[in-house]
Structures are given as C-alpha cells and as structure tokens.
Design an enzyme around this catalytic site. Structure first.
Site, PDB file in Angstrom:
ATOM      1  N   GLU A  97      43.001  43.212  35.565  1.00 42.56           N
ATOM      2  CA  GLU A  97      42.226  43.093  36.804  1.00 42.56           C
ATOM      3  C   GLU A  97      42.894  43.838  37.957  1.00 42.56           C
ATOM      4  O   GLU A  97      44.108  43.791  38.111  1.00 42.56           O
ATOM      5  CB  GLU A  97      42.139  41.601  37.147  1.00 42.56           C
ATOM      6  N   TYR A 118      36.590  45.368  43.691  1.00 42.56           N
ATOM      7  CA  TYR A 118      37.113  44.579  42.583  1.00 42.56           C
ATOM      8  C   TYR A 118      36.738  45.266  41.277  1.00 42.56           C
ATOM      9  O   TYR A 118      35.581  45.654  41.074  1.00 42.56           O
ATOM     10  CB  TYR A 118      36.506  43.161  42.611  1.00 42.56           C
TER      11      TYR A 118
END
Ligand code: GDP
Ligand code: MN
Length: 381
Positions: free
Chosen positions: A189, A101
């Site tokens: 993101e 992530y």
C-alpha cells in the site's frame, strides 16, 4: 509478517517505485546526522507497525536543526497505539500538491488480488472508505496474468486528467503489482502516493504485509522481521511446539488440536465469554508441553480462569492429566482451573486429576459454562 515503513520503502525502490530516499535512525544524534546529510527541511517519522502515525503526532516536518532535535526527541519513546517508537525515518521533505491512495491486497470475497486507487488519499482514507466508498476504484487482478497495462492506465486516468501524470501513476501501479507478486505480499500500500508541486509522483508512505506461508521463498525478507512484543510471545510458543495467538479476553484456553481450539473459542464466545487466546498444544502427550502451555497462559495478566479442553485420540488423557498435575504444582497455579477431558484413557486421567483435587468434566459445553462462571466469580471477588 509486517514490515516497517523504512523496510517497505527499500523494497519499493527495488521495484523502481519512487521513494524519498531517507535514512532510518535510532537516536536523536542519528536524526541530526541524517538531516545534515539529506539537507533541510526533513520529515521525522515514527517507525512503528501501525498506521495513524500522522494523527498521533508521529510525523513532523523539521525546517531547522533545532526542530529536528526537538521532534526526534519527542517522537522517540512515544507510544503510538500501544507501540513504543524505537526507530525514526528521516526523509527529505517534499511539497505535496495532492495525496492519492494506491494499494493492492487479497480480496477474499472476489477470490483474487485487487488494485485499489483513490484520488483522496492521505490520513483520512479510512473515512473515505466508510463514507464514500465509491471514491475508491477497485480493479480485480487475474493472479496468473497479473495487473495489465490497460487496467493500470484506466485506473490512473480516473485520478489524473493529465496524460503525463496518469502514465507515471500507471507505471507505479504496475511496479507495485510486481512488488506485491514478487514478494508474496498480502498487502502492498502507498498512502499517500503524492503528486509533488513539481509534478513528479512519489510514494511518501509504504505499508507491506508479507504472507508468512510464502516466507520460505524469501529468506532475505524473512530476515527483515522485527519482532513485536505480542509476536515475541507467539514466537517463543512456536519454538516450544505450541501454536499460540494472544487475544484480549479473560478465559485462557489450552486445547489439543487447532480445530478443537477454534471450536472452543467459538463456544466460549457463543456463551457470552471472551477467550484470552488461541492455544493449540498439538497432538502429542508430552507433559512438558502442558507445563510450557500453562506458563504461557499465566504470563498473560488478563487471564482470570484457565479452561483446558482435551480430546484424547492419539493424546492419552492420563498423560495430559499427569502433565497437568505437575504443571499446577510447578507453576503454583492460583487461578481457577476448569478441565474437560474425554477420550483415550479418560477414566485414568480423571482419577489422576481427582487425586490432585482438580475437577474435570467430559462435556465441552459444561466445561465452557464452568469456565465462564469461575471467571465471573473471580471478577466479582
Ligand atoms: P501515517 O499517518 O502513519 O499514514 O503516516 P504517513 O507517512 O502517511 O504521513 C502522514 C501525512 O504526513 C501524509 O499524509 C502527508 O500529508 C504528511 N507527510 C508525509 N511526508 C511528508 C513530506 O515529505 N512533506 C510533507 N509536507 N508532508 C508529508
Ligand atoms: Mn500513510
């Protein structure tokens, strides 16, 4: 303003971030064509402005033409958390070794952007954040200096032991920063940033939220807006000079001034009620605005009572009252209406309302209490 995955990926590639290079399509035939061009296997992905698509069945691997057809037809039209799927992204499928992530967002607490990195990316990142937040590294970024090479490298070495991989991850982090700063994002993101079986690193998912207040600097990005059903209402309101934000309560609020509108929602909440919206009709006293505002409130099926809270400063109470009377007649209002009216020309305003059989109070608290009461009467009837 949110972007969809295929749009966010196209922005990512402008900044050099490696993405799979798929095609956005709007039909099953389109998906088949794209798959043929890309080559099987492919991943068929729902394009909606919400996460959790994988868990909802909106991301499927297709190894044959038949699978492309059946997945595309199953996903198109699917409802994912209230969003209807109208578009698909067909991406070349890849072999994933590990899901990481990487995200950059504004941290209000720290008062600066932060880079967030975790070795445990993928569909369960929310759970990682909740249960084991220490597995997500947070790196504050100086907004003027930007993300520094040493910061990116340090973060990358926390998730990759191998130098070569860490370096390419660090590069992606710096590119993501360029994208975040260059496009005035409030969120950029990558989840997952995948380490592929062949050792390369690729952004398999992309999420971008642009800061609306900076959109004027990016006309090309502003054009990417795909209005969502809930936004359409807000956009229509804006065209009419109203500032509207829909919420999920039952007390429709119509207020003049953003500050008073916030205070009204707070008071309704404080008394145990639920506002159906934020609605600022602005400072002018144009009766048409009151009519537009009333129509807007009535278009929300959740509204059970209308609470109008007006403080007449520049706005004159008699103008508001006449607009209101006209609006009630025009819209054939059949919901309970509670009015709080005070300020300039309030007596004239109240007598206009009284003539039309509309009860008004001068106390904001009393008004809010009445609105809650009427809503609960309506609910039990
Ligand atoms: P989200 O659930 O809305 O976040 O959608 P994602 O785009 O993140 O996809 C969910 C999951 O699908 C990812 O975490 C991956 O595990 C998987 N996935 C996405 N693209 C590929 C791919 O090309 N190959 C494989 N094998 N899995 C993929
Ligand atoms: Mn994802």
């Amino acid at each position: 303003m949110k972007l969809m995955e295929f749009q966010a990926k196209s922005l990512f590639s402008r900044y050099g971030i490696p993405v799979p290079g798929g095609t956005m399509v709007e039909s099953v035939e389109g998906a088949l064509e794209a798959a043929e061009k890309i080559g099987l296997p492919v991943v068929v992905k729902a394009q909606v402005m919400t996460g959790g698509r994988g868990k909802a069945g909106g991301v499927k691997l297709a190894s044959t033409e038949d699978e492309v057809r059946s997945h595309a037809s199953a996903i198109l039209g699917m409802d994912i958390r209230g969003y209807e799927v109208k578009r698909l992204l067909v991406d070349p499928a890849v072999k994933i070794a590990r899901e990481l992530y990487v995200g950059i967002t504004m941290d209000r607490g720290r008062g600066c952007p932060v880079l967030m990195v975790s070795g445990e990316g993928g569909v369960d990142i929310e759970e990682v954040a909740r249960k084991t937040p220490e597995r997500i590294s947070i790196v504050p970024v100086d907004p003027v200096m930007g993300l520094q090479m040493y910061q990116a490298r340090r973060a990358a070495f926390e998730v990759f032991a191998e130098k070569k991989k860490a370096m390419s991850a660090a590069k992606v982090m710096l590119q993501l920063w360029s994208c975040f700063a260059g496009c005035d994002c409030s969120l950029a993101e990558i989840n997952p940033l995948a380490e592929l079986a062949d050792g390369r690193i690729e952004a398999l998912d992309a999420k971008i939220v642009l800061d609306d207040n900076a959109l004027f600097r990016h006309p090309d990005l502003a054009e990417m807006r795909i209005p969502q059903p809930d936004e359409l209402k807000e956009l229509r309101a804006r065209e009419k000079g109203l500032s509207y934000v829909g919420l999920d309560g039952n007390i429709g609020c119509m207020v003049n001034g953003a500050g008073l509108a916030m205070a009204t929602m707070d008071l309704v909440k404080h008394l145990g009620g639920k506002p159906a919206n934020f609605l600022d009709i602005g400072g002018s006293s144009n009766p048409q605005k009151v009519i537009d505002a009333m129509e807007l409130l009535l278009s929300d099926p959740g509204v059970e009572v209308i609470f109008i809270n007006v403080f007449g400063g520049i706005t004159r109470c008699d103008d508001v009252a006449s607009g209101l009377v006209e609006a009630v007649q025009k819209t054939r209002l059949d919901l309970p209406l509670v009015v709080r009216l005070t300020g300039t020309n309030e007596e004239e305003g109240r007598s206009l309302l009284a003539e039309a059989g509309i009860e008004a109070t001068t106390s904001m608290r009393r008004g809010a209490e009445l609105a809650l009461q009427r809503a609960s009467e309506g609910g039990s009837a």
